[in-house]
Design a protein around this motif. Structure first.
Motif, PDB file in Angstrom:
ATOM      1  N   LEU A   3       2.355  19.550   7.071  1.00  0.00           N
ATOM      2  CA  LEU A   3       0.895  19.566   7.184  1.00  0.00           C
ATOM      3  C   LEU A   3       0.321  18.250   6.688  1.00  0.00           C
ATOM      4  N   TYR A   4      -0.583  17.669   7.448  1.00  0.00           N
ATOM      5  CA  TYR A   4      -1.212  16.410   7.081  1.00  0.00           C
ATOM      6  C   TYR A   4      -2.309  16.631   6.043  1.00  0.00           C
ATOM      7  N   PHE A   5      -3.076  17.700   6.197  1.00  0.00           N
ATOM      8  CA  PHE A   5      -4.166  18.014   5.274  1.00  0.00           C
ATOM      9  C   PHE A   5      -3.668  19.033   4.254  1.00  0.00           C
ATOM     10  N   LEU A   6      -3.029  18.553   3.196  1.00  0.00           N
ATOM     11  CA  LEU A   6      -2.453  19.412   2.185  1.00  0.00           C
ATOM     12  C   LEU A   6      -2.659  18.796   0.807  1.00  0.00           C
ATOM     13  N   ASP A   7      -3.062  19.625  -0.143  1.00  0.00           N
ATOM     14  CA  ASP A   7      -3.226  19.182  -1.529  1.00  0.00           C
ATOM     15  C   ASP A   7      -3.111  20.416  -2.417  1.00  0.00           C
ATOM     16  N   TYR A   8      -3.246  20.214  -3.703  1.00  0.00           N
ATOM     17  CA  TYR A   8      -3.138  21.316  -4.659  1.00  0.00           C
ATOM     18  C   TYR A   8      -4.371  21.384  -5.547  1.00  0.00           C
ATOM     19  N   VAL A   9      -4.801  22.608  -5.847  1.00  0.00           N
ATOM     20  CA  VAL A   9      -5.903  22.859  -6.759  1.00  0.00           C
ATOM     21  C   VAL A   9      -5.386  23.825  -7.812  1.00  0.00           C
ATOM     22  N   ARG A  10      -5.354  23.368  -9.044  1.00  0.00           N
ATOM     23  CA  ARG A  10      -4.854  24.183 -10.157  1.00  0.00           C
ATOM     24  C   ARG A  10      -3.484  24.782  -9.853  1.00  0.00           C
ATOM     25  N   ARG A  19      -8.805  18.859  11.578  1.00  0.00           N
ATOM     26  CA  ARG A  19     -10.141  18.523  11.060  1.00  0.00           C
ATOM     27  C   ARG A  19     -11.149  19.650  11.293  1.00  0.00           C
ATOM     28  N   GLU A  20     -11.053  20.341  12.404  1.00  0.00           N
ATOM     29  CA  GLU A  20     -11.966  21.451  12.679  1.00  0.00           C
ATOM     30  C   GLU A  20     -11.791  22.560  11.636  1.00  0.00           C
ATOM     31  N   THR A  65     -11.711  18.727  -3.262  1.00  0.00           N
ATOM     32  CA  THR A  65     -10.368  18.433  -2.749  1.00  0.00           C
ATOM     33  C   THR A  65     -10.356  18.386  -1.224  1.00  0.00           C
ATOM     34  N   LEU A  66     -11.002  19.355  -0.585  1.00  0.00           N
ATOM     35  CA  LEU A  66     -11.058  19.376   0.881  1.00  0.00           C
ATOM     36  C   LEU A  66     -11.842  18.185   1.426  1.00  0.00           C
ATOM     37  N   THR A  67     -12.906  17.802   0.734  1.00  0.00           N
ATOM     38  CA  THR A  67     -13.687  16.638   1.156  1.00  0.00           C
ATOM     39  C   THR A  67     -12.853  15.373   1.060  1.00  0.00           C
TER      40      THR A  67
END
Length: 74
Positions: A3-10, A19-20, A65-67
């Motif tokens: 996945l290109y749009f991936l990150d972690y929150v807590r 993007r949609e 994070t999403l922004t």
């Protein structure tokens, strides 16, 4: 496929397919009022969003994070 749009929150994963999807998540999570359908047991896209993402205490951090992912180029 990664996945290109991936990150972690807590320590929990936050991701978007494209993007949609990313724009939908940002608008849904940052909404002040989320209106549920009447007495009809309809499943919407928001039913599949994990509770930790929709949780009020995580709202600001998740949207931030999403922004950040929204501005990712590549």
């Amino acid at each position: 496929m990664e996945l290109y749009f991936l990150d972690y929150v807590r320590g929990k994963v936050v991701w978007a397919v494209n993007r949609e999807h990313l724009n939908y998540l940002i608008s849904y999570i940052s909404a002040d009022l989320r209106v549920k359908p009447g007495n009809v047991p309809v499943k919407t896209a928001s039913h599949s969003i994990p509770a930790y993402i929709k949780n009020a205490k995580n709202r600001e951090l998740v949207v931030r994070t999403l922004t950040k992912l929204q501005h990712k180029t590549g």
